[in-house]
Motif scaffolding. Sequence first.
Motif, short mmCIF file in Angstrom:
data_model
loop_
_atom_site.label_atom_id
_atom_site.label_comp_id
_atom_site.label_asym_id
_atom_site.label_seq_id
_atom_site.Cartn_x
_atom_site.Cartn_y
_atom_site.Cartn_z
N ASP A 1 0.90 -1.29 0.20
CA ASP A 1 0.06 -0.21 -0.05
C ASP A 1 1.04 0.99 -0.32
O ASP A 1 0.44 1.92 -0.97
CB ASP A 1 -0.72 -0.06 0.83
N ILE A 2 1.49 1.39 0.81
CA ILE A 2 2.41 2.25 1.13
C ILE A 2 3.11 2.49 -0.46
O ILE A 2 3.51 4.34 -0.59
CB ILE A 2 3.62 2.11 1.83
N GLU A 3 4.32 2.07 -0.76
CA GLU A 3 4.59 1.79 -2.31
C GLU A 3 3.52 2.18 -3.81
O GLU A 3 4.26 3.30 -4.24
CB GLU A 3 5.34 0.75 -2.99
N GLU A 4 2.50 2.18 -3.41
CA GLU A 4 1.20 2.54 -4.49
C GLU A 4 1.46 4.07 -4.42
O GLU A 4 0.81 4.81 -5.42
CB GLU A 4 0.02 1.38 -4.06
N ILE A 5 1.01 4.26 -2.48
CA ILE A 5 0.82 5.80 -2.02
C ILE A 5 1.60 6.40 -2.78
O ILE A 5 1.89 7.64 -2.95
CB ILE A 5 0.90 6.50 -0.65
N LYS A 6 3.17 6.40 -2.60
CA LYS A 6 5.03 6.79 -3.21
C LYS A 6 4.25 7.42 -4.71
O LYS A 6 5.14 7.86 -4.85
CB LYS A 6 5.91 6.18 -2.48
N LEU A 7 4.28 6.21 -5.37
CA LEU A 7 4.34 6.45 -6.64
C LEU A 7 3.03 7.25 -6.81
O LEU A 7 3.70 8.47 -7.89
CB LEU A 7 3.21 4.47 -7.66
N VAL A 8 1.83 7.29 -6.21
CA VAL A 8 0.85 8.51 -7.06
C VAL A 8 1.38 10.28 -6.87
O VAL A 8 0.91 10.65 -7.70
CB VAL A 8 -0.76 7.68 -6.22
N VAL A 9 2.22 9.61 -5.48
CA VAL A 9 2.44 11.50 -4.78
C VAL A 9 3.27 11.85 -6.31
O VAL A 9 3.89 13.16 -6.79
CB VAL A 9 3.09 11.19 -3.58
N SER A 10 4.32 10.61 -6.36
CA SER A 10 5.59 10.92 -7.05
C SER A 10 5.37 11.33 -8.42
O SER A 10 5.24 12.63 -9.15
CB SER A 10 6.71 9.76 -7.47
N GLU A 11 4.28 10.92 -9.31
CA GLU A 11 3.66 11.38 -10.40
C GLU A 11 2.83 12.51 -10.71
O GLU A 11 3.11 13.53 -11.62
CB GLU A 11 2.48 9.99 -10.57
N ALA A 12 2.20 12.91 -9.53
CA ALA A 12 1.25 14.50 -8.76
C ALA A 12 2.75 15.38 -9.01
O ALA A 12 2.36 15.87 -9.74
CB ALA A 12 0.46 14.02 -8.11
N VAL A 13 3.33 14.96 -8.08
CA VAL A 13 4.02 16.41 -7.80
C VAL A 13 5.16 16.58 -8.95
O VAL A 13 5.04 17.41 -9.72
CB VAL A 13 5.54 15.31 -6.93
N SER A 14 5.61 15.43 -10.33
CA SER A 14 6.13 15.08 -11.05
C SER A 14 5.97 15.67 -12.36
O SER A 14 5.89 16.50 -12.76
CB SER A 14 6.63 13.60 -11.92
N VAL B 1 15.93 -7.56 -16.52
CA VAL B 1 16.00 -8.52 -15.29
C VAL B 1 16.36 -7.95 -14.00
O VAL B 1 16.37 -7.04 -13.76
CB VAL B 1 17.51 -8.75 -15.39
N GLY B 2 15.91 -8.95 -13.16
CA GLY B 2 15.80 -8.41 -11.79
C GLY B 2 14.96 -8.18 -10.71
O GLY B 2 15.47 -6.90 -10.23
N ALA B 3 13.58 -7.63 -11.69
CA ALA B 3 12.83 -6.03 -10.65
C ALA B 3 12.52 -6.71 -9.82
O ALA B 3 11.33 -8.00 -9.96
CB ALA B 3 11.32 -6.03 -11.83
N GLN B 4 12.38 -6.43 -8.65
CA GLN B 4 11.70 -6.79 -7.63
C GLN B 4 10.13 -6.97 -7.39
O GLN B 4 9.74 -5.68 -8.42
CB GLN B 4 11.91 -5.54 -6.32
N PRO B 5 9.45 -7.04 -6.93
CA PRO B 5 8.12 -7.54 -6.88
C PRO B 5 7.42 -6.19 -6.70
O PRO B 5 6.20 -5.26 -7.63
CB PRO B 5 7.12 -7.99 -5.56
N VAL B 6 7.77 -4.59 -6.11
CA VAL B 6 6.78 -3.43 -6.18
C VAL B 6 7.62 -2.74 -7.56
O VAL B 6 6.52 -2.07 -8.32
CB VAL B 6 7.51 -2.51 -4.98
N VAL B 7 8.31 -3.16 -8.20
CA VAL B 7 8.91 -2.52 -9.17
C VAL B 7 8.28 -2.92 -10.55
O VAL B 7 7.63 -2.71 -11.13
CB VAL B 7 10.52 -2.87 -9.21
N LYS B 8 8.35 -4.36 -10.56
CA LYS B 8 7.82 -5.83 -11.35
C LYS B 8 6.13 -5.21 -11.23
O LYS B 8 5.78 -5.37 -12.44
CB LYS B 8 7.84 -6.94 -11.29
N LYS B 9 5.22 -4.69 -10.23
CA LYS B 9 4.05 -3.94 -11.06
C LYS B 9 3.28 -2.84 -11.45
O LYS B 9 3.10 -3.45 -12.75
CB LYS B 9 3.25 -4.12 -9.40
N ILE B 10 4.40 -2.11 -11.27
CA ILE B 10 4.91 -1.40 -12.15
C ILE B 10 4.71 -1.31 -13.80
O ILE B 10 3.91 -0.89 -14.60
CB ILE B 10 5.34 0.46 -12.20
N LEU B 11 5.93 -2.12 -13.94
CA LEU B 11 5.51 -2.89 -15.47
C LEU B 11 4.89 -3.24 -16.08
O LEU B 11 4.84 -2.75 -17.11
CB LEU B 11 7.71 -3.46 -15.48
#
Lengths: 148, 110
Positions: free
Chosen positions: A38-51, B79-89
């Motif tokens: 969850d935290i990673e997803e929240i960080k991503l959306v903030v990153s996108e909006a600020v970028s 190669v080697g994408a961690q789960p958190v990165v893989k999800k975005i890919l």
Amino acid sequence: MGIKNYVHFEFSSLPENVSFARACVGAFASQLDYTLDDIEEIKLVVSEAVSNSIIHGYDNKTNQKIEITVTINEDRSLEIIIKDYGKGIENIEKAMEATYSSDPSRMGLGFTFMKSFTDEMDILSKPGEGTCVRLKRNFTNEQKEAFS
Amino acid sequence: MDIELKLIRNTLIIRLKGEFDMLKAEKIRRQIDERLQDDQVRNLVFNLEKVSFVDSSGLGVIIGRYKKVKEKDGNMYIVGAQPVVKKILVLSGINKLVPLFKNEQEIMKV
């Protein structure tokens, strides 16, 4: 519905501050029962909006202001508001198309990610005045899995 | 973010470390594009084992390099994408164009 907790901060439109902004929101959001996912997803959306604010709102000008307000509501939902005073978005619908980007070297994925990882997204924008993005997460990933 | 570039025959291996966002994207793009001007470089491998975060700015660099490699009739791998990165890919659909592998050794087998 009352507010349980909130934080408000502002910073210069510097690329260095994108990681600062997402780390701050992530740290604040961890007061809720969020998993690392969850935290990673929240960080991503903030990153996108600020970028978006820096690149599109301010055309990469670094001495402008970005404001973020994060609220944890009584119902344990999380609301993030990212505001800039930049040039605004002419056509919001077009900006939200998955592969649209005003800059051809970018992919236009920012809004797709913001939509994917939040339950509500509103954009208020006025050309010449700025853009305000409101993102809300009503549930944690675990809660969503339990419902489905 | 650290970047390590290593050329093995005609394949440039790009090992990245840290958070891949707009702050790092431009610098990394420039470094890779400089090497892509070399005719010897035909294939690219993005090693994301040590990447803890990627957003659309980072992805933009990867997708942009894919187009350049294809212009050279080369191949690209991630190669080697961690789960958190893989999800975005996966959400970006990049995995439909660029095969994902566990590590660099797996590509050597192909």
